[in-house]
Every structure is written in C-alpha cells, then in structure tokens.
Motif scaffolding. Structure first.
Motif, PDB file in Angstrom:
ATOM      1  N   PRO A 135       0.823  -1.201   0.000  1.00  0.00           N
ATOM      2  CA  PRO A 135       0.000   0.000   0.000  1.00  0.00           C
ATOM      3  C   PRO A 135       0.862   1.258   0.000  1.00  0.00           C
ATOM      4  O   PRO A 135       2.002   1.230   0.460  1.00  0.00           O
ATOM      5  CB  PRO A 135      -0.794  -0.118   1.298  1.00  0.00           C
ATOM      6  N   ARG A 136       0.333   2.326  -0.497  1.00  0.00           N
ATOM      7  CA  ARG A 136       1.077   3.573  -0.707  1.00  0.00           C
ATOM      8  C   ARG A 136       1.779   4.082   0.544  1.00  0.00           C
ATOM      9  O   ARG A 136       2.826   4.700   0.457  1.00  0.00           O
ATOM     10  CB  ARG A 136       0.119   4.649  -1.249  1.00  0.00           C
ATOM     11  N   LEU A 137       1.193   3.832   1.700  1.00  0.00           N
ATOM     12  CA  LEU A 137       1.773   4.401   2.928  1.00  0.00           C
ATOM     13  C   LEU A 137       3.166   3.853   3.205  1.00  0.00           C
ATOM     14  O   LEU A 137       3.934   4.454   3.945  1.00  0.00           O
ATOM     15  CB  LEU A 137       0.861   4.133   4.123  1.00  0.00           C
ATOM     16  N   LEU A 138       3.503   2.693   2.617  1.00  0.00           N
ATOM     17  CA  LEU A 138       4.834   2.123   2.811  1.00  0.00           C
ATOM     18  C   LEU A 138       5.835   2.611   1.765  1.00  0.00           C
ATOM     19  O   LEU A 138       7.033   2.428   1.925  1.00  0.00           O
ATOM     20  CB  LEU A 138       4.767   0.582   2.752  1.00  0.00           C
ATOM     21  N   THR A 139       5.337   3.172   0.679  1.00  0.00           N
ATOM     22  CA  THR A 139       6.170   3.433  -0.491  1.00  0.00           C
ATOM     23  C   THR A 139       6.711   4.856  -0.518  1.00  0.00           C
ATOM     24  O   THR A 139       5.951   5.809  -0.356  1.00  0.00           O
ATOM     25  CB  THR A 139       5.352   3.194  -1.779  1.00  0.00           C
ATOM     26  N   GLU A 140       8.028   4.967  -0.761  1.00  0.00           N
ATOM     27  CA  GLU A 140       8.635   6.301  -0.860  1.00  0.00           C
ATOM     28  C   GLU A 140       8.588   6.824  -2.294  1.00  0.00           C
ATOM     29  O   GLU A 140       8.283   7.990  -2.532  1.00  0.00           O
ATOM     30  CB  GLU A 140      10.085   6.235  -0.383  1.00  0.00           C
ATOM     31  N   ALA A 141       8.917   5.970  -3.263  1.00  0.00           N
ATOM     32  CA  ALA A 141       8.973   6.440  -4.654  1.00  0.00           C
ATOM     33  C   ALA A 141       8.821   5.256  -5.605  1.00  0.00           C
ATOM     34  O   ALA A 141       9.107   4.117  -5.241  1.00  0.00           O
ATOM     35  CB  ALA A 141      10.295   7.156  -4.916  1.00  0.00           C
ATOM     36  N   VAL A 142       8.383   5.584  -6.830  1.00  0.00           N
ATOM     37  CA  VAL A 142       8.141   4.567  -7.849  1.00  0.00           C
ATOM     38  C   VAL A 142       8.787   5.006  -9.157  1.00  0.00           C
ATOM     39  O   VAL A 142       8.630   6.156  -9.572  1.00  0.00           O
ATOM     40  CB  VAL A 142       6.625   4.394  -8.122  1.00  0.00           C
ATOM     41  N   ALA A 143       9.506   4.082  -9.810  1.00  0.00           N
ATOM     42  CA  ALA A 143       9.983   4.340 -11.174  1.00  0.00           C
ATOM     43  C   ALA A 143       9.279   3.364 -12.114  1.00  0.00           C
ATOM     44  O   ALA A 143       9.150   2.181 -11.796  1.00  0.00           O
ATOM     45  CB  ALA A 143      11.495   4.154 -11.261  1.00  0.00           C
ATOM     46  N   ILE A 144       8.825   3.881 -13.249  1.00  0.00           N
ATOM     47  CA  ILE A 144       8.161   3.019 -14.241  1.00  0.00           C
ATOM     48  C   ILE A 144       9.207   2.603 -15.267  1.00  0.00           C
ATOM     49  O   ILE A 144       9.766   3.445 -15.989  1.00  0.00           O
ATOM     50  CB  ILE A 144       6.995   3.761 -14.932  1.00  0.00           C
ATOM     51  N   VAL A 145       9.479   1.305 -15.326  1.00  0.00           N
ATOM     52  CA  VAL A 145      10.496   0.785 -16.245  1.00  0.00           C
ATOM     53  C   VAL A 145       9.969  -0.477 -16.933  1.00  0.00           C
ATOM     54  O   VAL A 145      10.083  -1.579 -16.394  1.00  0.00           O
ATOM     55  CB  VAL A 145      11.816   0.438 -15.509  1.00  0.00           C
ATOM     56  N   PRO A 146       9.380  -0.307 -18.116  1.00  0.00           N
ATOM     57  CA  PRO A 146       8.915  -1.497 -18.835  1.00  0.00           C
ATOM     58  C   PRO A 146      10.073  -2.445 -19.114  1.00  0.00           C
ATOM     59  O   PRO A 146      11.174  -2.001 -19.458  1.00  0.00           O
ATOM     60  CB  PRO A 146       8.346  -0.933 -20.149  1.00  0.00           C
ATOM     61  N   ASN A 147       9.846  -3.734 -18.922  1.00  0.00           N
ATOM     62  CA  ASN A 147      10.865  -4.759 -19.166  1.00  0.00           C
ATOM     63  C   ASN A 147      12.036  -4.685 -18.171  1.00  0.00           C
ATOM     64  O   ASN A 147      13.092  -5.260 -18.408  1.00  0.00           O
ATOM     65  CB  ASN A 147      11.391  -4.648 -20.603  1.00  0.00           C
ATOM     66  N   ALA A 173      24.569  -1.083 -21.531  1.00  0.00           N
ATOM     67  CA  ALA A 173      24.106  -0.200 -22.608  1.00  0.00           C
ATOM     68  C   ALA A 173      22.913  -0.782 -23.362  1.00  0.00           C
ATOM     69  O   ALA A 173      22.100  -0.038 -23.909  1.00  0.00           O
ATOM     70  CB  ALA A 173      25.257   0.079 -23.580  1.00  0.00           C
ATOM     71  N   GLU A 174      22.809  -2.111 -23.389  1.00  0.00           N
ATOM     72  CA  GLU A 174      21.709  -2.702 -24.159  1.00  0.00           C
ATOM     73  C   GLU A 174      20.480  -2.979 -23.292  1.00  0.00           C
ATOM     74  O   GLU A 174      19.478  -3.507 -23.769  1.00  0.00           O
ATOM     75  CB  GLU A 174      22.171  -3.994 -24.842  1.00  0.00           C
ATOM     76  N   ALA A 175      20.547  -2.640 -22.009  1.00  0.00           N
ATOM     77  CA  ALA A 175      19.426  -2.913 -21.102  1.00  0.00           C
ATOM     78  C   ALA A 175      18.218  -2.060 -21.470  1.00  0.00           C
ATOM     79  O   ALA A 175      18.361  -0.937 -21.962  1.00  0.00           O
ATOM     80  CB  ALA A 175      19.853  -2.645 -19.663  1.00  0.00           C
ATOM     81  N   PRO A 176      17.023  -2.573 -21.259  1.00  0.00           N
ATOM     82  CA  PRO A 176      15.801  -1.868 -21.693  1.00  0.00           C
ATOM     83  C   PRO A 176      15.610  -0.491 -21.060  1.00  0.00           C
ATOM     84  O   PRO A 176      15.056   0.400 -21.698  1.00  0.00           O
ATOM     85  CB  PRO A 176      14.671  -2.820 -21.285  1.00  0.00           C
ATOM     86  N   GLU A 177      16.126  -0.286 -19.835  1.00  0.00           N
ATOM     87  CA  GLU A 177      15.908   1.015 -19.181  1.00  0.00           C
ATOM     88  C   GLU A 177      16.633   2.144 -19.907  1.00  0.00           C
ATOM     89  O   GLU A 177      16.267   3.303 -19.757  1.00  0.00           O
ATOM     90  CB  GLU A 177      16.328   0.978 -17.701  1.00  0.00           C
ATOM     91  N   THR A 178      17.646   1.808 -20.702  1.00  0.00           N
ATOM     92  CA  THR A 178      18.343   2.858 -21.438  1.00  0.00           C
ATOM     93  C   THR A 178      17.483   3.387 -22.576  1.00  0.00           C
ATOM     94  O   THR A 178      17.709   4.475 -23.071  1.00  0.00           O
ATOM     95  CB  THR A 178      19.666   2.336 -22.035  1.00  0.00           C
TER      96      THR A 178
END
Lengths: 243, 271
Positions: free
Chosen positions: B216-228, B263-268
């Motif tokens: 639940p949100r109350l535990l979470t500090e931050a979120v990054a959206i990274v497909p794959n 360099a080939e990782a999807p987050e790049t």
C-alpha cells in the motif's frame, strides 16, 4: 533390456519416494525435484498434493521450465501458497516430503551446501542451503539427489553441516538409498552397476541388507519422463553419466 | 488522489547511499529489480550490503562491478541450468564479499522481527546445523514451560527494500501477479521502500480489487516506471527469462561485456 539412463534413474528414483495423499514440495535450483513431482503426477494413479517454490498448488504448467522456480509452475493453480507459507507449513510439521539439494551428504543423511574446505577460507564457495537448515529437520521426510556418485560427494565427514535432521532418501546415477535406523542404507543399485561398485564409490559405510537392482521404469514412468523432456534438453544439460 | 511518487530510475537509485543495506525482491531470475541494480552500477555505488533469500543475477553482477561488499543470503545461483553465480563465488572466495550465510527462513525470521517491532524472532528447525554457531545465534527455552527450545534470530532491518512489480499507481500502491516471493516481508521490514513497476495503472483499477495489492502507498517512498525492467529475468505473466542473454553474461568474461550489457538494457531506451 530397455535402456535405463542414469538421468532416468535419478528422476524416477526420486518420484518413487512420493506417497499417496501426502504434501510434496520442490524448491529453487531443483530441476530433478520438479521433474520428479511432475512425473509422479503423470505416471501414478494415486492423488498427492504437489506444491512448489513458485507458489503453485497442484499446478498445470503450460511448459516445463528450465528454472525450477519459474512462475509458470503456478499456472493453473487455484492459489498462490508463497514462500513464507510453505516454510511455515514445514516448520509446523505438515510437510510430508521435501526435496532438498546437497553438494555433500554423509551416512546420517546430513548435508553440506555451504563450502568445500574451511567455511571462512573456502576452497570452493557453494550456493548455500536455501531452505535446508530449517526444512530438513522439520519436514516429515526429505529426499535429495546427486548427479555425481563419488567419495567426494557421498562423504564420511562433511566439511560443514549446513543442514541436519537426516535425509530419508538419496538418488544417484547408480544407487537409491533409504534411511534405516538413522542412517542411509542401500535399497537399490542401477541394474548396470553392482553392490561392489556402490561400495567403492561411496565415502560412508552403509547397510546393504536386502538391497536389489532398481526395478526398471514402467511404461508410464518412461512415457511421463519423455513427455516432460520432449527435446531431451534436461537430460542433455544434466549430463549424468553412469561412470 | 495523493501527490505523485513517480520518479526516474536514476532518481530512485540516487536515494540509496554508499554503504546502505538493500533488500532486493524476487527470486533468482524472476521478478528481480534488475533495472535498479544496473542503475546502481552506472551510478558507481560502493560498499552496499545485499539482503535476499535467493539472489542470483543481481548479486552476481553487483560483485562483478564491485558495488557490493557484504551479503546476507540463503542460496545463491544463476539457476536454470547455469549453476553457481561465478562472480559472487569468486568475491566470497577472495574475501571481497563478507558473507553472512542464512537459511532462507532465518533471514525471513530476522525480517519478521523488524516487521513485528520486536528485537528477535523464533524460527523452526536449525537443529544440528553449523549455521547457528557460525552466526552466533542463541537458543531459548519456552518461557511458558513446554520444554521446547527454539533458535532466535536477531532483528534484520534493511535500510531499503527495492522490489519489481507488474503494476503501480502514482500514489505508490503496487501489485504483482504470481508469487510475491519474499517481497511482502521485505517491504514490511525495511526502513524505506522503493518500487520499480512495469506499468503505471489508474487508481480505480486497484480499487476494484484492493486485495490484490501487495504494497500500500503508505509504505512506499517512490516509484519508477520501467517497462521490461526485470530483464534478463522474467516478470510474470508479461515476459519470460531471456536465456541467450544469461548465457552471454556467463560466457563473456572480458571487461567490455559489462558496459555492453548495461548499454543494451531496456531502461536505457525508456530513460
């Protein structure tokens, strides 16, 4: 005689430890345990509950994964019985049969999965025991396997005791052991091996009274294993040899 | 709707200082926060402690890059048919990684102590194992007189838990499909919780089935959206393990491989 590969000897040997109406578990890094459980479901008429580290409870996976913790192993399951759940189940004495890996095994069925040599200055660092130290002494029965049958892996003295409590069973390319009076006793040797060979290749002493050649796979066991390893990938990767 | 907790992957990683202890979600090649792990390498982090019951690629690549120098783990392997994690093994054998060896359930017990707000936690089993002596764990009698004894594990409170999930809301709610592995206890025991998610989802979707929400949100500090972002591992039911990449990771031992791999990782591709 139809061929009885050392690979099949281990997988089928493990599956034969599974009993009706019991709860049986296969974990991480345990391809043989996964295959044994799925094989028993296909080859035996009795009912048992198969749970696994992916949270599956009697799953019906759409493919057989290389990784025994692949989430596909919960496909078709009506619940997710997750890691904390199955450890707690085991600790409260409700896990009938647990398949657990080992690098070294001694005659009492204790295991080392931690290090070869001194733990603090290891010659070889091993993966670690995962569930072993907690599950081996608390499961009702535990069974392990080794793809190499040698005095290096079946030892008189462990370099480190990762898990105690004693294996109920052990399957190797040439032998099936089962616990008797607190020690692993020989139950079967591979039909192409012999009692003498098992003695020569085992580091610990064992009772062999009543031991016989391993019964050949039934047609259904053979078919089940073939259906799980359609392309022979598991057998090829396991690279198990009789000697 | 509360304020958005969505940040970039770089921002997420920058919150973890050198020397921090970090619990990583998932298990072996499945649903690990691998994009975040790679970002820790890009940012040149040092002296991290890794906590995870069953790490593999994550701890191995952190050892390969010299980022981790301590670990509390239960079982470490690349799994599948790849066997041992080679750079982890070398780091332990050469004394570059200080290992505290656990059973998966003892690491969990220590995390439960932190989650429950108590200094230690009883755990089943361990009889006859050399692990208690190795780690200085104590055994206590049942104070209520059953004559049973139990080993107790001291509190384990990671500075951070980082987990990879299928879906998150902008407010920091997160959910997975398939097994949550150990992510529940990790997110309850850690001081700060960071989430990497495949996909941002509207809150109404979560509200329709709130029982599916793991964090639940109350535990979470931050979120990054990274497909794959769990690549080269799997994220159920979206994608499977990329075995050819794992094979290359194992086979290509030259120094240049790590740069190429990062360099080939999807987050790049997704910033």
């Amino acid at each position: 005689m139809a061929e009885f590969s050392p690979f099949a000897h281990i997988a089928i040997g493990m599956a034969r430890f599974i009993r009706p109406d019991e709860v049986t578990f296969s974990g991480v890094n345990s391809t043989f345990a996964m295959l044994a459980c799925l094989l028993a479901k296909r080859a035996y008429d009795f009912d048992f509950t198969y749970i696994n580290v992916a949270g599956g409870v009697d799953p019906d996976p759409s493919f057989i994964p290389l990784s025994s913790s692949d989430p596909v192993l919960s496909q078709g399951s009506c619940s997710i019985f997750d890691n904390e759940d199955f450890y707690d189940l085991c600790c409260r004495g409700k896990m009938d049969l647990c398949f657990l890996g080992a690098a070294q095994i001694d005659g009492e069925g204790r295991t080392n999965v931690s290090a070869i040599g001194d733990w603090h200055k290891p010659k070889v660092r091993l993966p670690g025991g995962g569930g072993g130290a907690v599950m081996l002494p608390t499961a009702r029965r535990a069974v392990t396997w080794r793809t190499e049958h040698s005095p290096r892996s079946l030892v008189q003295k462990l370099d480190f005791v990762t898990a105690s409590g004693g294996m109920h069973g052990l399957a190797t390319p040439i032998a099936i052991f089962e616990k008797r009076h607190g020690r692993l006793a020989l139950k079967h040797w591979h039909p192409d091996s012999s009692l003498e060979e098992v003695i020569a290749r085992t580091g610990f002493s064992f009772d062999a009274i009543g031991a016989t050649p391993t019964p050949l796979p039934t047609d259904r066991e053979r078919e089940a294993l073939a259906s799980l390893d359609k392309h022979g990938t598991f057998e090829r990767d396991a690279n198990v040899r009789l000697r | 709707m509360s304020r958005s907790k969505i940040v970039s992957l770089a921002d997420l990683a920058s919150r973890i200082p050198d020397g921090a202890s970090v619990a990583l979600g998932g298990s072996f090649l499945h649903r690990g926060p691998f994009a975040l792990v790679r970002e820790l390498i890009r940012q040149g982090k040092r002296n991290l402690e890794i906590l995870k019951q069953s790490p593999g690629y994550d701890i191995d690549i952190l050892c390969r890059a010299g980022v981790a120098d301590r670990a509390r783990v239960g079982i470490v392997a690349m799994e599948g048919n790849f066997g041992m994690a080679p750079w982890y093994r070398k780091a332990v054998e050469q004394g570059r990684l200080k290992l505290e060896e656990h059973a998966c359930a003892t690491l969990t017990a220590g995390m439960r102590a932190a989650a429950f707000g108590v200094p230690f936690q009883p755990v089943g089993g361990l009889h006859g194992s050399d692990l208690p002596e190795l780690n200085g764990w104590k055994k206590l009698p049942d104070p209520y007189g059953s004559n049973e004894e139990t080993w107790v594990i001291p509190r384990i409170r990671p500075d951070f838990a980082v987990i990879h999930v299928a879906e998150a809301t902008a407010s920091g709610d997160a959910r997975t499909f398939g097994t949550p592995n150990w992510d529940h206890i990790m997110t309850r025991s850690a001081g700060r919780v960071l989430i990497v998610a495949e996909k941002l989802v509207e809150e109404e979707v979560f509200a329709q089935q709130p029982e599916l929400t793991l964090v639940p949100r109350l535990l979470t500090e931050a979120v990054a959206i990274v497909p794959n972002g769990a690549w080269p591992g799997s994220c159920w039911p979206l994608y499977e393990v990329d075995y050819p990449t794992i094979e290359a990771y194992m086979d290509e031992k030259n120094e240049g491989f790590l740069d190429k791999h990062l360099a080939e990782a999807p987050e790049t591709r997704h910033g």
